[in-house]
Motif scaffolding. Structure first.
Motif, short mmCIF file in Angstrom:
data_model
loop_
_atom_site.label_atom_id
_atom_site.label_comp_id
_atom_site.label_asym_id
_atom_site.label_seq_id
_atom_site.Cartn_x
_atom_site.Cartn_y
_atom_site.Cartn_z
N LYS A 143 12.44 6.39 -3.43
CA LYS A 143 11.92 5.15 -4.01
C LYS A 143 11.56 4.17 -2.90
O LYS A 143 12.05 4.27 -1.77
CB LYS A 143 12.96 4.54 -4.94
N ALA A 144 10.72 3.22 -3.25
CA ALA A 144 10.26 2.24 -2.26
C ALA A 144 11.28 1.11 -2.19
O ALA A 144 11.19 0.12 -2.90
CB ALA A 144 8.89 1.71 -2.66
N ASP A 145 12.27 1.26 -1.32
CA ASP A 145 13.23 0.18 -1.13
C ASP A 145 13.26 -0.21 0.35
O ASP A 145 12.45 0.29 1.14
CB ASP A 145 14.62 0.60 -1.64
N LEU A 146 14.18 -1.08 0.71
CA LEU A 146 14.21 -1.55 2.10
C LEU A 146 14.51 -0.41 3.06
O LEU A 146 14.00 -0.38 4.17
CB LEU A 146 15.28 -2.64 2.25
N ALA A 219 9.88 -9.06 1.19
CA ALA A 219 11.08 -8.48 0.57
C ALA A 219 12.33 -9.28 0.93
O ALA A 219 13.30 -9.29 0.18
CB ALA A 219 11.24 -7.03 1.02
N ARG A 228 9.04 -9.23 -4.83
CA ARG A 228 9.66 -8.43 -3.76
C ARG A 228 9.43 -6.95 -4.03
O ARG A 228 9.04 -6.18 -3.16
CB ARG A 228 11.17 -8.70 -3.71
N ARG A 229 9.67 -6.56 -5.28
CA ARG A 229 9.54 -5.16 -5.64
C ARG A 229 8.09 -4.71 -5.53
O ARG A 229 7.79 -3.61 -5.05
CB ARG A 229 10.05 -4.98 -7.07
N LEU A 232 7.11 -3.97 -1.96
CA LEU A 232 7.62 -2.69 -1.48
C LEU A 232 6.82 -1.53 -2.07
O LEU A 232 6.49 -0.57 -1.39
CB LEU A 232 9.10 -2.56 -1.86
N GLU A 233 6.51 -1.65 -3.34
CA GLU A 233 5.78 -0.56 -3.99
C GLU A 233 4.37 -0.43 -3.46
O GLU A 233 3.85 0.67 -3.30
CB GLU A 233 5.75 -0.77 -5.50
N LEU A 242 0.50 8.16 -5.57
CA LEU A 242 0.71 9.26 -6.51
C LEU A 242 -0.20 9.00 -7.71
O LEU A 242 0.08 8.13 -8.52
CB LEU A 242 2.17 9.32 -6.97
N GLN B 136 12.98 6.83 -8.18
CA GLN B 136 12.50 5.75 -9.03
C GLN B 136 11.26 6.22 -9.76
O GLN B 136 10.30 6.64 -9.14
CB GLN B 136 12.14 4.56 -8.16
N GLU B 164 15.97 -2.84 -6.25
CA GLU B 164 16.26 -3.81 -5.19
C GLU B 164 17.09 -3.19 -4.08
O GLU B 164 17.65 -2.12 -4.22
CB GLU B 164 17.05 -4.98 -5.81
#
Lengths: 494, 170
Positions: A143-146, A219, A228-229, A232-233, A242, B136, B164
């Motif tokens: 997933k696209a996180d920090l 972020a 913020r989300r 990142l995405e 995708l 996700q 998050e």
């Protein structure tokens, strides 16, 4: 013998059968195959439950992981053909046609090799794109996180660092071209080529600052969680989008390009605000500068006057001490006393000058104080202005990235600039890679064992007496085919 | 042993033959030897094409993926049966075949059933912490939005928190 027959009419004759009515080799092979059935049933079952137990909607589509259905279909075709050829080899052996049997066996061997070759090509295709079952080589993130953004930054760091020396030179070359583009002028073909080339050279640096750092700042600082989300995405989408194939995917891509334009517009708008703020700061700075200049002009004459008085006092005092010294030189006793404490009955002219000096000092002090304050304030404003300037540069970089880098790579940076090999987000991609490589790997090992068996069989003269060997090898090979019959739809089409 | 093979029933060249067809038994059934294999081969190719078409049908994938999966598995089972019956000669084997295949099939089915609670439903028991690092789902997808609606705000909040950084969500 004849004696036995005579009695056979009356006694019930039971035929004793010590085992299953098949040859030992075939029995062993069937026992082995029944364990194999359980083995692959376990593997395939695990795959099914993992695939359908994955977080909803997260299993990658085939082309997301560089899987091509028609290649799988071709391999299915190859295996079915090889099943037929090995059956034909068996039939030929039973009919005692050794040459024909050998021909079919060679054909089977070649078909099996083709299957493995295609498999190797497919594996290589995955490895080339950073899809590995495990970490040191795998570029897959869930997933696209920090954590993901940090991985992208780390992957860019060495390349961006290597650019440090050439950076000023390259930017100096690119900036005028960029200014031309910003002004809406069309570039000549040569300029366009140079611009593309420079963009490519500066890419790691651009990405590090205008993509990764930009995203990290949002972020970390943006008060809005959705924002913020989204930041990142959109980073993940810029690197590896995708999208489904066909019309829907094309629409999504179109939408993505539009979003880039929109963001560029917003950033440009923010830049205008920033420029306004900066020019305000500049005006303020100019005003303060004028103020302090005026003050300096005020201070200067006073300072000059003060300097003159100071010199006068010094001159008078010097004259006094020299006269005093000539008068009191014979007296050793008196000369021991320091001259400073000496004359309360000092020169009235010096006294007068000193009071004048004190008056001037009192006049000068607050002005100097004010000037110092003004300078400090100027420094502050200057710093603020410099901050605006760097911020503007950052925004400029973002616009450049959006319009000239990301828009040129709508299929993702990893696709257009494949040498970058940036970490990419494929939800459940790790699970996909693990199951894919495990299942196809075990199957490929079985194919390999089959090929070895074929080579060994080919040393025989394949006539009627060797038919049972061919039958056993054939049973094994059909089982390998059977496993693939299930793997193909499960892995490629589900 | 090779010398014994044609005569001794315990070392048969290609399986013991209680009906006494001798070495030619393989040719005694159905169409001629090669012909039936060719027919089976063509049917297999046809079935492969069917599963390829079903798997690539975008409408089926969107409207009823369950039907698509079931169809592909049915086709696969049909292909497997053809291979087992004809290529592996199970059609013509004596009853001993059941001694091996039935227990093996039952074992494999039990194996699958045993896996389901442990692996298939593992998402149901994900801890908050585990969700933080879980895959996700694609947020653009309609199905996710639908699923979030169905699960109510609790689940939606969970997946939001999952998006998050760990530090921010606590």
């Amino acid at each position: 013998m004849a004696h036995d027959h005579d009695h056979g009419h009356t006694a019930v004759k039971l035929e004793y059968q010590p085992a299953l009515p098949i040859g030992r080799g075939k029995l062993c092979l069937w026992l082995f195959l029944s364990t194999e059935i359980m083995f692959f049933a376990g593997l395939i079952g695990t795959y099914i439950v993992l695939r359908f137990g994955a977080p909803p909607e997260s299993w990658p589509l085939p082309h997301d992981v560089h899987l091509q259905e028609f290649i799988g279909a071709f391999n299915t075709f190859v295996l079915i053909c090889s099943s037929v050829t090995i059956v034909l080899a068996l039939e030929a052996a039973r009919g005692n046609h050794a040459g024909l049997s050998k021909f079919w066996m060679v054909a089977t061997f070649l078909l099996g090799s083709v299957f493995l070759g295609v498999k190797a090509y497919e594996y290589n295709e995955k490895f080339k794109h950073g899809i590995f079952p495990a970490k040191p080589h795998s570029l897959l993130y869930e997933k696209a996180d920090l954590n993901y953004v940090a991985a992208v930054r780390q992957s860019l760091a060495p390349k961006s660092l290597a650019l440090t020396e050439k950076l000023p030179e390259l930017t100096a070359k690119r900036d005028p071209l960029l200014a031309k583009l910003d002004a809406g002028q069309a570039l000549t073909e040569q300029d366009q080529q140079q611009f593309t080339e420079l963009n490519r050279q500066l890419l790691p640096n651009d990405l590090q600052y205008d993509l990764v750092q930009w995203t990290e700042l949002i972020a970390a600082k943006d008060p809005d969680q959705a924002q913020r989300r989204r930041a990142l995405e959109s980073l993940a989408v810029a690197i590896y989008p995708l999208r489904p194939l066909g019309k829907e995917g094309a629409e999504m891509e179109h939408h993505y390009v539009q979003m880039l334009d929109e963001e560029a517009k917003t950033v440009r708008h923010q830049m205008q605000e920033l420029e306004k703020d900066r020019s305000l700061a500049q005006n303020e700075l100019a005003a303060k500068k004028a103020e302090s200049d005026a003050l300096t002009a005020e201070i200067a004459p006073v300072q000059m006057q003060r300097d003159m008085i100071q010199k006068e006092i010094e001159r008078l005092q010097k004259a006094e001490t020299t006269t005093a010294a000539t008068e009191e030189a014979p007296s050793n006793l008196v000369s021991l006393q320091p001259p400073a404490t000496q004359p309360p009955t000092a020169n009235p002219q010096v006294e007068k000058l000193k009071t004048e000096l004190a008056a001037l000092d009192a006049q000068l002090m607050p002005k100097l104080e004010a000037q110092r304050a003004l300078l400090a304030e100027q420094q502050r404003i200057f710093e603020r202005e410099a901050a605006f300037t760097t911020e503007l540069k950052r925004y400029q970089g973002r616009v450049r990235l959006l319009l000239y880098t990301l828009k040129a790579a709508p299929h993702g940076l990893n696709h257009t600039f494949s040498e970058l090999r940036l970490p990419m987000v494929i939800p459940s991609g790790n699970m996909w890679a693990s199951t894919y490589f495990l299942l196809t790997g075990f199957h490929a090992i079985h194919v390999l064992v089959g090929l070895i068996a074929f080579v060994l069989v080919l040393f025989y003269k394949l006539d009627r007496t060797k038919a049972h060997i061919l039958e056993n090898v054939g049973l094994y090979w059909h089982f390998v085919d059977l496993v693939w019959i299930f793997l193909f739809p499960l892995l490629y089409l589900f | 042993m090779a010398d014994l093979a044609p005569t001794d029933p315990r070392y048969p060249g290609h399986g013991y033959d209680p009906l006494g067809h001798g070495d030619e038994h393989g040719h005694g059934h159905g169409p001629s030897g090669v012909g039936k294999y060719v027919i089976v081969f063509l049917v297999l190719l046809g079935l492969t094409a069917v599963s390829y078409l079903v798997g690539n049908s975008q409408t089926l994938r969107e409207k009823s993926p369950g039907v698509m999966w079931a169809a592909m598995m049915a086709v696969s089972c049909a292909k497997a049966m053809l291979v087992i019956l004809f290529f592996m000669h199970m059609l013509w084997e004596a009853n001993w075949k059941y001694v091996l295949t039935i227990p093996a099939s039952m074992m494999s089915i039990f194996l699958l059933l045993m896996l389901i609670p442990d692996v298939g439903r593992r998402v149901d028991r994900y801890s908050e912490e585990r969700w933080l690092y879980a895959a996700q789902p694609d947020s653009n997808s309609h199905a996710v939005a639908k699923a979030a609606e169905q699960h109510g705000h609790d689940k939606a909040g969970k997946s939001d928190a999952a998006g998050e950084q760990p530090a921010a969500s606590h």
